[in-house]
Design an enzyme around this catalytic site. Structure first.
Site, PDB file in Angstrom:
ATOM      1  N   CYS B 240       0.863  -1.177   0.000  1.00  0.00           N
ATOM      2  CA  CYS B 240       0.000   0.000   0.000  1.00  0.00           C
ATOM      3  C   CYS B 240       0.897   1.223   0.000  1.00  0.00           C
ATOM      4  O   CYS B 240       1.666   1.426  -0.925  1.00  0.00           O
ATOM      5  CB  CYS B 240      -0.979  -0.018   1.167  1.00  0.00           C
ATOM      6  SG  CYS B 240      -0.214  -0.077   2.793  1.00  0.00           S
ATOM      7  N   ARG B 245      -2.279  -0.772   5.445  1.00  0.00           N
ATOM      8  CA  ARG B 245      -3.465  -1.296   4.775  1.00  0.00           C
ATOM      9  C   ARG B 245      -3.152  -2.658   4.155  1.00  0.00           C
ATOM     10  O   ARG B 245      -4.001  -3.538   4.076  1.00  0.00           O
ATOM     11  CB  ARG B 245      -3.949  -0.317   3.702  1.00  0.00           C
ATOM     12  CG  ARG B 245      -4.590   0.928   4.262  1.00  0.00           C
ATOM     13  CD  ARG B 245      -4.934   1.927   3.159  1.00  0.00           C
ATOM     14  NE  ARG B 245      -3.766   2.610   2.633  1.00  0.00           N
ATOM     15  CZ  ARG B 245      -3.786   3.447   1.595  1.00  0.00           C
ATOM     16  NH1 ARG B 245      -4.913   3.675   0.959  1.00  0.00           N
ATOM     17  NH2 ARG B 245      -2.686   4.039   1.191  1.00  0.00           N
TER      18      ARG B 245
END
Lengths: 145, 294
Positions: B240, B245
């Site tokens: 990410c 994430r």
């Protein structure tokens, strides 16, 4: 320069300086809880995403204007983001009622002055600084209109 | 078609946590993006581990080393055989990140409280404002970091070169290169926008429900396998912007769907998009089969 804002910043910095890093976070949390609720006349604007600070992590809504030559700030931050809310609350308290010139010349390193860098970390710090810059830009825009 | 998670035990409900927060063999750990949330109210008995100030080295861009990880665990009353349950804000992003770091150092029993803070609140459960509890120190021994969980840039370059599957879990605008950072996070940008060539776009948020819990095994399989074309046995790298994430997607692929070989590239776009000379692709790129060339 010994303006009203400088005095307020120095006083608050002194208050933070007396605290352990952990207690500084508690003070920041206290600030987050005393940000005045958004006046109803602004709620509609917020719901239309007006006043949104695009630079900031969480939804932060800010309105500035000049009342009798003094800065007024209204803000709304979600309770799920107490760090941001606490810092916005500090900015509202510091900047409300001072002259726009003072806001424009306010130091850019408030997060450091309040000793919050160690507690928050560098990454979060930059997000908070962006909010202070945002207020300065808005005040500058209002002075020129 | 999977009807159940590959490792259903890795998720616990808020109810389970409410029943076990005083269980001495369990330690509840809150990990948030917002560092004040713990003080604003936390699961009774929970300790706090901050992704930034606790898990990351403050000088070198890296995690704390295994000795410091062991000291951190000891200071939170976590022993090698403690079941550690992570939860947090933002659909458990940072909880998954902390979970990943614990797995990196070989902690055996890790769980995620499904739904995190959001679900705890929605379920009307009690928030504590007590100071962080101090538990007796332990003699924690951390393992060497597990290289099967973490991808470094050189490895990702080779992986990309061979056309092996890469999953970009950022928002669509970050993937195409229109945005240099997450819509609301300008402070974590890169000098170049776009994605690693060949990476498929599956935004992390597709894996969660509105209440913060993970989607069902059936829905996850539909997104990652049927739509995106990921193959269970392929080596997969997820990335990410700074690795948080993607640790969420790593958790989904590895633990919920049971893919055996998934790595998190924690250098992610803030490394790749700032590196001189690495290949970058802009635009919509591929979204279907990641396996076309292998």
């Amino acid at each position: 320069m010994s303006g009203q804002l400088t005095q307020r910043i120095d006083d608050l910095a002194a208050e933070f300086a007396e605290l352990e890093p952990r207690e500084r976070l508690e003070l920041l949390l206290e600030f987050s809880e005393k940000l005045p609720p958004l006046p109803p006349e602004f709620a509609e604007q917020r719901d239309q995403q007006l006043g949104r600070v695009q630079e900031c992590q969480t939804p932060v809504y800010l309105w500035t204007d000049l009342v009798d030559g003094r800065v007024r700030i209204v803000a709304d931050v979600a309770p799920e983001a107490p760090t941001v809310k606490g810092f916005v609350s500090i900015l509202v308290e510091l900047f409300s009622g001072v002259s726009p010139d003072e806001v424009l010349t306010a130091p850019g390193d408030l997060v450091q002055r309040f000793g919050l860098v160690d507690a928050l970390g560098m990454v979060r710090m930059r997000g908070l600084q962006a909010i202070a810059h945002h207020i300065r830009r808005k005040v500058a825009a209002q002075m020129s209109t | 078609m999977a009807k159940a998670y590959a490792n259903p035990d890795v998720l616990v409900s808020t109810e389970w946590v409410a029943e076990h927060h005083q269980d001495p063999s369990v330690r509840i750990v809150e990990s948030d993006e917002d560092v004040l949330l713990y003080q604003q109210g936390h699961v009774p008995g929970a300790v706090m581990i901050d992704w930034h100030t606790d898990l990351q080295d403050q000088v070198v861009r890296d995690y704390i080393d295994k000795e410091r990880f062991a000291r951190l665990c000891s200071s939170k009353g976590i022993a090698n055989d403690t079941t550690v349950v992570f939860y947090g804000d933002k659909n458990n992003w940072w909880a998954c990140y902390a979970f990943w770091v614990f797995k990196l150092y070989g902690h055996a029993e890790c769980r995620i409280m499904n739904g995190g803070r959001k679900r705890w609140e929605a379920d009307g459960r009690e928030w504590s404002r007590e100071p962080e509890p101090q538990y007796p120190a332990t003699s924690y021994v951390a393992a060497e970091p597990d290289p099967s969980l973490r991808a470094f840039q050189a490895e990702v370059l080779k992986h990309q070169n061979k056309g092996k599957p890469l999953v970009d879990v950022r928002s669509p605008g970050e993937y195409t290169g229109e945005l240099l950072h997450m819509p609301d996070y300008p402070q974590e940008g890169a000098l170049r926008g776009g994605h690693i060539p060949g990476a498929i776009s599956i935004p992390w948020s597709r894996s969660v429900n509105d209440d913060g819990t993970f989607k069902s095994a059936r829905d996850l399989e539909k997104i990652y396998v049927r739509e995106a074309g990921l193959k269970r046995r392929s080596p997969i790298v997820a990335y990410c912007r700074i690795g948080e994430r993607s640790s969420h997607t790593w958790f989904v692929l590895h633990y919920l769907l049971g893919f055996p070989k998934v790595k998190n590239y924690d250098g992610s776009w803030t490394e790749w998009g700032n590196t001189v000379g690495v290949p970058i692709e802009k635009g919509p790129g591929g979204t279907a089969s990641a396996e076309a060339s292998s």
